[in-house]
Scaffold this active site. Sequence first.
Site, PDB file in Angstrom:
ATOM      1  N   TYR A 432       0.824  -1.233   0.000  1.00  0.00           N
ATOM      2  CA  TYR A 432       0.000   0.000   0.000  1.00  0.00           C
ATOM      3  C   TYR A 432       0.849   1.270   0.000  1.00  0.00           C
ATOM      4  O   TYR A 432       2.029   1.216   0.246  1.00  0.00           O
ATOM      5  CB  TYR A 432      -1.078  -0.015   1.079  1.00  0.00           C
ATOM      6  CG  TYR A 432      -0.753  -0.023   2.549  1.00  0.00           C
ATOM      7  CD1 TYR A 432       0.471   0.352   3.078  1.00  0.00           C
ATOM      8  CD2 TYR A 432      -1.766  -0.384   3.448  1.00  0.00           C
ATOM      9  CE1 TYR A 432       0.692   0.365   4.443  1.00  0.00           C
ATOM     10  CE2 TYR A 432      -1.549  -0.385   4.822  1.00  0.00           C
ATOM     11  CZ  TYR A 432      -0.320  -0.002   5.308  1.00  0.00           C
ATOM     12  OH  TYR A 432      -0.109   0.005   6.653  1.00  0.00           O
ATOM     13  N   GLU A 433       0.210   2.357  -0.336  1.00  0.00           N
ATOM     14  CA  GLU A 433       0.891   3.665  -0.473  1.00  0.00           C
ATOM     15  C   GLU A 433       1.989   3.608  -1.544  1.00  0.00           C
ATOM     16  O   GLU A 433       3.009   4.274  -1.451  1.00  0.00           O
ATOM     17  CB  GLU A 433       1.453   4.075   0.901  1.00  0.00           C
ATOM     18  CG  GLU A 433       1.613   5.574   1.112  1.00  0.00           C
ATOM     19  CD  GLU A 433       0.311   6.349   0.966  1.00  0.00           C
ATOM     20  OE1 GLU A 433      -0.733   5.913   1.495  1.00  0.00           O
ATOM     21  OE2 GLU A 433       0.332   7.393   0.295  1.00  0.00           O
TER      22      GLU A 433
END
Lengths: 593, 593
Positions: A432-433
């Site tokens: 994620y990110e």
Amino acid sequence: MSQYHPPVLDAKFILDQLIGFDGLCEKLQLEDINIDLADAVLEEAGKLSSEVFAPLNWDTDQNPAQWADNSVTQSPGLKEAYQQFVDNGWSTLTAPEEFGGQNLPQVLGTAVSEMWQASNMAFALCPLLSIGSVEALLAHGSDELKALYLPRLIAGEWTGTMNLTEPGAGSDLAAVSTTATPDGDHYRIKGQKIFITWGDHQMTPNIVHLVLARLPDAPPGVKGISLFIVPKFVLDENGEPGERNDVYPISIEHKLGIHGSPTCTMAFGDNEGAIGYLVGEPHKGLPYMFTMMNHARQGVGVQGLGISDRAYQQAVQYARERVQGKNKDGSKKPIIEYPDVRRMLLTMRSGVEAMRALALEASAALDFAHADNNSKEKYARLELFTPIVKGWMTEFAQELTSLNIQVHGGMGYVEETGAAQHFRDARILPIYEGTTAIQALDLIGRKVLMDGGVALESLLSDMAATANELSASSNADAQAFGASFAQAVDKARAAKEWLLTNAPSEKELSQAVCFDMLMAMGYLCGGWMQGRTLLAVIALTDANDDVYGEEFLAKKRISAMYYSQCLLPRALHHFGVMVQNPQALYEFAVDQF
Amino acid sequence: MSQYHPPVLDAKFILDQLIGFDGLCEKLQLEDINIDLADAVLEEAGKLSSEVFAPLNWDTDQNPAQWADNSVTQSPGLKEAYQQFVDNGWSTLTAPEEFGGQNLPQVLGTAVSEMWQASNMAFALCPLLSIGSVEALLAHGSDELKALYLPRLIAGEWTGTMNLTEPGAGSDLAAVSTTATPDGDHYRIKGQKIFITWGDHQMTPNIVHLVLARLPDAPPGVKGISLFIVPKFVLDENGEPGERNDVYPISIEHKLGIHGSPTCTMAFGDNEGAIGYLVGEPHKGLPYMFTMMNHARQGVGVQGLGISDRAYQQAVQYARERVQGKNKDGSKKPIIEYPDVRRMLLTMRSGVEAMRALALEASAALDFAHADNNSKEKYARLELFTPIVKGWMTEFAQELTSLNIQVHGGMGYVEETGAAQHFRDARILPIYEGTTAIQALDLIGRKVLMDGGVALESLLSDMAATANELSASSNADAQAFGASFAQAVDKARAAKEWLLTNAPSEKELSQAVCFDMLMAMGYLCGGWMQGRTLLAVIALTDANDDVYGEEFLAKKRISAMYYSQCLLPRALHHFGVMVQNPQALYEFAVDQF
């Protein structure tokens, strides 16, 4: 469950001895802030994290957030924990005074954030994302939006979310298809967002969603994405949560880990259209996202650090208690005395300490950039660090949390031990990110090739200076470290030159070699921090320091030397693989795999 | 859930081209067995694994084995799957004809076992352990015990378990405390065993437990452990399961993975004492265990191979279907076209192919030893391979199953995708059947230092010959591979010399450096197999082979070249770290970590 011992002294050491915290505060014109105050802040954060958040961590995993009737209820205990977090003012730490913040340096916020992440990562994701929405509004919101939302978000009265991903738009945001249609002074948002962390919960009376969507006249691709604020409850004339907005969590994911963090599919505008307000100018959503990327991505890197330290601490505790075999005198032998167990523990410890120092160095780069009016050079250093902190530290965390299981042997595979939870939780971090590939492409493309390697060369020069300082020392450890480190810096320079020479003419080369470059730079930066640590330790020891104490300094020296012998060589390995640029990558047809 | 494509052609290629299957069968005097029959066997195993076992894999994970009232019920569907396995004679494949077996070479059994492990690892553990008890009885059981138990175990009518571990006795079996008291023609066993895989189930009318326990007059330590057979139902005068024996599963573990495999705590003799029969001579339990170690440990290595291939296949399937971004012509781009995704896929593919070839080479070493009357030299080669196959392949499987999640991005973290299951299942592999540290110590101590490096030098000589053959080729790929591989073999020889020189005088050195030596040897052996693959590919291509086809051979070449450029350097890295022998390992006091 394992206890959590917050790394207060080590964080203080890094802030004071490697970052120069007092000097930074001076540059930032923060007159009342100094290392002693930072120490007191770390001490208090340590208490909350170890006494409140950490004990909830296992229960949170076993009692995941629940979804029913388009609404999410968080795991038991988290609402009360969040209230303590807010009551003690932790959400305001680094926010500007103008909106109720305490205006402390980012680097201190990062040191504190490590403790939240280590003690309860699934929970700590919630305030981490709120900071993201605060940053976006601070940088790009109108005065009106700022006045309405910022004080509440900063106080932690409301939380914030980031709504980027859609089923067809993950790493490729050009494919965002959520729409925003003008409707008087606001917009109607329609579309579906997936993987929305803490997209709904009952901890606060309102939630502020930041949403990427397209205006009717938007150009295609990434240049047609705008940023909107969509509150769960539309504010009334007094700025209080009023009518329920048309945005609902319609399901949550059943995930490998971070069970306490509800990962929502959010439906915007399934009925009358969700009311949203444009943030900043139309079509600038993506560049706006990038302005808060440094903080969010470094924040995820810090999650990798935190969970690795937690895993390390648990492994040490078990290795001390578990006996297998006997000493020569017949006494039982704890497994911590076996060299291979020590190898695992030192890999974790030395890796964690290198990551902590790098995380604080990278976070301080933001403070130094602010202090220097966001000078191009200072900002370039910050930007160079960000993908390394995010990419390398989250990848490294996979190995380190796995080592904790290995130290536990069969017990590590039994869920109740808790070692598996850290391993499961950690697995989201390189995804994620921005996945590791996205970080690696960012590093090689935007941070190295785009400026012709200037920012990288500046960093490598600073590293070469450290190598020289180490080699010039009369201390034998420093000399040995200096020799290894100088070799690694040389290899990095050669890899940089190779890249600058070959990348422009070979279209896909950057993509092919970026992962190894990212990992190499990570281990190299970790080595730099450990080298500077060794120099500081030698200076303090020579000066008969009594702040950190002999034992602390001796341990830091051992950790640094272990890094130079066993972890720094990984940088050389990855630089070596990088310049292989294997043609095999291109030879398989799609259907031949 | 992902489909499973059994690697029939690749296994055939390795058996035929690298192992010399027909020649082996001749040596074993198996007149009717040849590569065509092996091919047919692989084809049939492929069908059962892909059509029956693989489709059950996800359900098995989600519906774990259940424990109630001192009894375990396996996951739904497994009883029927097991029956098919037995009905088709798969449990008899490599067992001796005398007891109803088909007497096929071990290497073919290994190629087939990979398919069971890849398609449903939790399930396939059950027959894997039965083979362990068959081997123990074959080697050490009296004629009476053999006659009573072997035909049923080999036919798969009953299953077998291995009961070694106790709460205080994991890696250290000297601490075994279960007792065996003489009682007429049998013994009464009392004690508790933990982590007993498939310790109970309802798939067969009896279960045969092999148990380590101490006789009343046993000397302390590992020299006082005896091996007993303890059936779940004591056999009546007709050799049929009669009275329920006093051995019960009193709980099962809640584990990170392999949910379909019940991991039992077994209580022996909580009531009147479990009836057991001594296998072989008293106090020889541990050496008896070692006689079946090669098979059991290599079997776990093959689990690492199987699950990595399954993960690879799933990653490829997703990478073909998932589109992100666009090609220049505006068409959607599947992520398999991105170089970094290809890097991940090729790491998996090339790693899996190297592991498969090594697993078969190591398994064939057992056949060649048998064919050569267990000559010391042939047996030493087998023994040298075993810890490498078990240790390296299970460690490598951690990375490869994790890459599958990474290829999936956010979807990989969602349990329903199934990528997480392979990752969770794989995590047990470097732990059970001897942790990686145990393998590494076995490699360095019993397999290298004990014979002064003779067996290792013999292997390195064979490798050097392959390097020479590659370098002498007129093919440019072979020359490049040969140069890299020769360098790696040189480094291995230097590491061996360093070890032989330094280990005797430095007590803990072996333990300190064994992990890196194990990993280095693993990547080196993988390189050897890939180098031999390349030579075979070149020869077949030059001969216009039409058995494997141009495309298959082209793909093997690419995979081999990728290995030499990107995976073989890991051997050099680990040999380099090994000889650092960091003093830091010894400097921390127990309470200083």
